[in-house]
Design a protein around this motif. Structure first.
Motif, PDB file in Angstrom:
ATOM      1  N   GLN A   1       0.814  -1.207   0.000  1.00 43.21           N
ATOM      2  CA  GLN A   1       0.000   0.000   0.000  1.00 43.21           C
ATOM      3  C   GLN A   1       0.852   1.265   0.000  1.00 43.21           C
ATOM      4  OE1 GLN A   1      -2.603   0.794   3.425  1.00 43.21           O
ATOM      5  NE2 GLN A   1      -4.239   1.251   1.972  1.00 43.21           N
ATOM      6  N   ALA A   2       1.924   1.266   0.793  1.00 48.68           N
ATOM      7  CA  ALA A   2       2.786   2.444   0.844  1.00 48.68           C
ATOM      8  C   ALA A   2       3.396   2.735  -0.522  1.00 48.68           C
ATOM      9  CB  ALA A   2       3.885   2.242   1.885  1.00 48.68           C
ATOM     10  N   HIS A   3       3.919   1.719  -1.188  1.00 50.28           N
ATOM     11  CA  HIS A   3       4.542   1.935  -2.490  1.00 50.28           C
ATOM     12  C   HIS A   3       3.510   2.300  -3.555  1.00 50.28           C
ATOM     13  CE1 HIS A   3       8.147   0.183  -0.683  1.00 50.28           C
ATOM     14  NE2 HIS A   3       8.812   0.645  -1.720  1.00 50.28           N
ATOM     15  N   HIS A   4       2.342   1.670  -3.503  1.00 54.83           N
ATOM     16  CA  HIS A   4       1.312   2.003  -4.488  1.00 54.83           C
ATOM     17  C   HIS A   4       0.876   3.454  -4.343  1.00 54.83           C
ATOM     18  CE1 HIS A   4      -2.717   1.985  -6.399  1.00 54.83           C
ATOM     19  NE2 HIS A   4      -2.116   1.167  -7.236  1.00 54.83           N
ATOM     20  N   ARG A   5       0.729   3.913  -3.114  1.00 53.19           N
ATOM     21  CA  ARG A   5       0.319   5.299  -2.891  1.00 53.19           C
ATOM     22  C   ARG A   5       1.398   6.291  -3.322  1.00 53.19           C
ATOM     23  NH1 ARG A   5      -2.980   5.381   2.888  1.00 53.19           N
ATOM     24  NH2 ARG A   5      -4.949   4.614   2.017  1.00 53.19           N
ATOM     25  N   LEU A   6       2.631   5.817  -3.369  1.00 54.14           N
ATOM     26  CA  LEU A   6       3.734   6.671  -3.813  1.00 54.14           C
ATOM     27  C   LEU A   6       3.998   6.530  -5.310  1.00 54.14           C
ATOM     28  CD1 LEU A   6       6.151   6.207  -0.788  1.00 54.14           C
ATOM     29  CD2 LEU A   6       4.840   8.265  -1.381  1.00 54.14           C
ATOM     30  N   GLY A   7       3.087   5.857  -6.006  1.00 52.45           N
ATOM     31  CA  GLY A   7       3.133   5.858  -7.467  1.00 52.45           C
ATOM     32  C   GLY A   7       3.607   4.596  -8.132  1.00 52.45           C
ATOM     33  N   CYS A   8       3.792   3.501  -7.389  1.00 48.81           N
ATOM     34  CA  CYS A   8       4.255   2.246  -7.984  1.00 48.81           C
ATOM     35  C   CYS A   8       3.066   1.363  -8.353  1.00 48.81           C
ATOM     36  CB  CYS A   8       5.130   1.468  -7.003  1.00 48.81           C
ATOM     37  SG  CYS A   8       6.506   2.391  -6.302  1.00 48.81           S
ATOM     38  N   GLU A   9       3.194   0.642  -9.433  1.00 46.98           N
ATOM     39  CA  GLU A   9       2.272  -0.455  -9.681  1.00 46.98           C
ATOM     40  C   GLU A   9       2.702  -1.604  -8.777  1.00 46.98           C
ATOM     41  OE1 GLU A   9       0.650  -3.313 -13.338  1.00 46.98           O
ATOM     42  OE2 GLU A   9       2.069  -1.678 -13.742  1.00 46.98           O
ATOM     43  N   VAL A  10       1.745  -2.300  -8.157  1.00 44.72           N
ATOM     44  CA  VAL A  10       2.089  -3.335  -7.178  1.00 44.72           C
ATOM     45  C   VAL A  10       1.247  -4.584  -7.410  1.00 44.72           C
ATOM     46  CG1 VAL A  10       2.196  -3.966  -4.743  1.00 44.72           C
ATOM     47  CG2 VAL A  10       2.762  -1.630  -5.441  1.00 44.72           C
ATOM     48  N   THR A  11       1.919  -5.724  -7.421  1.00 41.42           N
ATOM     49  CA  THR A  11       1.244  -7.020  -7.475  1.00 41.42           C
ATOM     50  C   THR A  11       1.751  -7.866  -6.311  1.00 41.42           C
ATOM     51  OG1 THR A  11       1.054  -6.949  -9.885  1.00 41.42           O
ATOM     52  CG2 THR A  11       0.785  -9.101  -8.825  1.00 41.42           C
ATOM     53  N   VAL A  12       0.833  -8.402  -5.526  1.00 40.85           N
ATOM     54  CA  VAL A  12       1.182  -9.230  -4.366  1.00 40.85           C
ATOM     55  C   VAL A  12       0.767 -10.667  -4.641  1.00 40.85           C
ATOM     56  CG1 VAL A  12       0.922  -9.558  -1.889  1.00 40.85           C
ATOM     57  CG2 VAL A  12       0.777  -7.253  -2.855  1.00 40.85           C
ATOM     58  N   LEU A  13       1.686 -11.592  -4.412  1.00 40.49           N
ATOM     59  CA  LEU A  13       1.388 -13.014  -4.564  1.00 40.49           C
ATOM     60  C   LEU A  13       1.424 -13.685  -3.199  1.00 40.49           C
ATOM     61  CD1 LEU A  13       2.563 -12.124  -7.420  1.00 40.49           C
ATOM     62  CD2 LEU A  13       3.131 -14.532  -7.715  1.00 40.49           C
ATOM     63  N   GLU A  14       0.394 -14.459  -2.913  1.00 41.50           N
ATOM     64  CA  GLU A  14       0.312 -15.182  -1.652  1.00 41.50           C
ATOM     65  C   GLU A  14      -0.013 -16.644  -1.938  1.00 41.50           C
ATOM     66  OE1 GLU A  14       0.331 -16.875   1.664  1.00 41.50           O
ATOM     67  OE2 GLU A  14       0.868 -14.754   1.706  1.00 41.50           O
TER      68      GLU A  14
END
Length: 472
Positions: free
Chosen positions: A187-200
């Motif tokens: 969430q922190a990186h996405h809010r700072l402008g990164c596209e983010v994909t999380v794998l679980e």
């Protein structure tokens, strides 16, 4: 080689080791503190402090995007990622003097900056110094666990120990692990402008109450973070300056990879076998008093097997050992009263048993009350109506509390106090709180517990009618 004899030798200058060293030396014990890495340990340098600083930067960016419902025109923030990392470094540097070698030497602690290893049941060597002590405490903390994924050792990847050295904003951050660290940083990186994909590989926030986890996951997905559950990475490779993950459902490409799949205790340098200390991959095997198989040696925090891996738990363990080692009083570590929090937005906090755990323990004797943020006047005014509090009650006492919503980490505090001290629900119901505050949500939950007893009881109604007929 120099030789030192002391009362207490603490290995590791993280939260637990520092707390115990400061307390012990100020109460008259001779203390040696050994640290081969950074003073302050993981929490100050790679964990709690830098992560919360980056989360704070992300919140400022998100506030600029989400002002429309308050009459503020939303704008796309111009994020200087390097400046955000400077804020992280500033937070660390501001706190660092409190954990510094100079401060502890000023208190009277003998600080040795080197790696320690046991050479016998009552002796360690650190650099050119041999230390014999009446008692030893292993407080070496933990490091990121790196899973055995094919190709991972051949590609550049980040962990929490290297993430905050990344001064260039990732274009597309891939994160392995949807636990607290993975999702906070997503969430922190996405809010700072990164596209983010999380794998679980299993369920996101799988150790938390599913009802509470759903509140957090819904917001993260709404903000645009892709979270793939039951999606294990089978192989990793570097391609054209980026990273490709192979999964059963296909390939996923990104620019950077963060591994956030758990923690491993830092024990490998200690040569615990020489001291007769039993341990597993989960940590030093300890009893309720945090004592190992060697009666002279104790372990606290992440270094102790079977304990909750939180900074505040290490500090709590330090207090337990201060009682037993300094005063010779019986003291045992417990975890029923230990709270925890996940600092996503909304936050998730827990103390005591989850609903499923409480149901398994108490069955039909368990009562569960809920109160929604949407019914809180302050939450409505703040536009923070997502979430709820859930209180598990047995015989009038809370045995577990789950909160998902704004400032959940702060709102869990009075419930941690209640459970730690065995207080009944009437203690919360009798508390007067300022209006309007989010803290009232907890009080309203207590009110929801007593309402059926007061407003749904025919006995109460008959009593009130009787009294009313006789009041002049």
């Amino acid at each position: 080689m120099d030789r030192i004899e002391t009362d207490l030798c603490i290995i590791g200058a993280g939260s637990g080791g520092l707390s115990l060293a400061a307390g012990a030396v100020q109460m008259g014990a001779r203390v040696v503190l050994i640290e081969g890495g950074e003073m302050g340990g993981d929490c100050l340098n790679y964990g709690c402090v830098p992560s919360k600083a980056l989360i704070s930067a992300g919140k400022r960016a998100q506030a600029m995007r989400s002002g429309h419902r308050f009459g503020v025109a939303p704008v796309d923030p111009q994020v200087d990622f390097e400046a955000a990392i400077d804020h992280v470094r500033s937070a660390i540097e501001t706190i660092a003097p409190h954990d510094s070698q100079e401060r502890f030497e000023g208190l009277g602690v003998h600080v040795i900056r080197d790696w320690a290893r046991f050479t016998g049941p009552d002796e360690v060597v650190a650099g050119d110094t041999r230390i014999r002590a009446r008692r030893f405490v292993v407080a070496t903390g933990s490091r990121p666990f790196v899973p055995p994924i094919a190709g991972l050792d051949e590609v550049p990847f980040l962990t929490n120990e290297t993430l905050f050295e990344q001064r260039t904003r990732p274009d597309h951050l891939l994160i392995l692990g949807a636990g607290p660290i993975g999702l906070e940083m997503a969430q922190a990186h996405h809010r700072l402008g990164c596209e983010v994909t999380v794998l679980e590989a299993m369920s996101a926030l799988g150790t938390e109450d599913p009802e509470m986890a759903a509140v957090v996951l819904a917001r993260l997905r709404e903000e645009g973070i892709e979270i793939r559950e039951n999606c294990a990475a089978e192989a990793v490779q570097a391609v054209d300056g980026g990273i490709v993950l192979e999964t059963a459902s296909g390939r996923i490409s990104g620019s950077h990879l963060l591994v956030a799949t758990g923690r491993s205790p830092n024990l490998e340098r200690l040569d615990l076998e020489s001291a007769g200390v039993e341990y597993t991959r989960r940590g030093v095997t300890v009893d309720d008093a945090l004592r190992s198989s060697n009666r002279r040696i104790y372990a606290i925090g992440d270094a102790a097997a079977g304990q909750m891996n939180f900074t505040h738990v290490a500090g709590y363990h330090a207090g337990v050992l201060a009682r037993s080692l300094l005063f010779g009083l019986p003291a045992k570590a417990q975890d029923a009263h230990i709270p925890r929090a996940i600092y996503t937005d909304p936050e998730l906090a827990q103390v005591g048993l989850t609903e499923a755990q409480a149901q398994a323990r108490y069955g039909a004797r368990l009562e569960v009350v809920r109160f929604a943020y949407a019914e809180s006047d302050r939450a409505i005014a703040e536009g923070a109506t997502e979430g709820l509090i859930k209180v598990m009650i047995h015989r009038g006492r809370p045995v577990g509390v789950s909160i998902a919503g704004a400032q959940a980490g702060e709102m869990i505090a009075p419930w941690a106090l209640m459970i730690a001290n065995g207080l009944k629900m009437k203690a919360m119901a009798n508390t007067v709180l300022p209006y309007p505050t989010l803290a009232e949500i907890g009080k309203r939950a207590a009110g929801a517990y007593f309402s059926p007893q007061l407003f749904g009881s025919e006995t109460v109604k008959r009593l009130v009618r009787f009294v009313q007929r006789r009041i002049p």
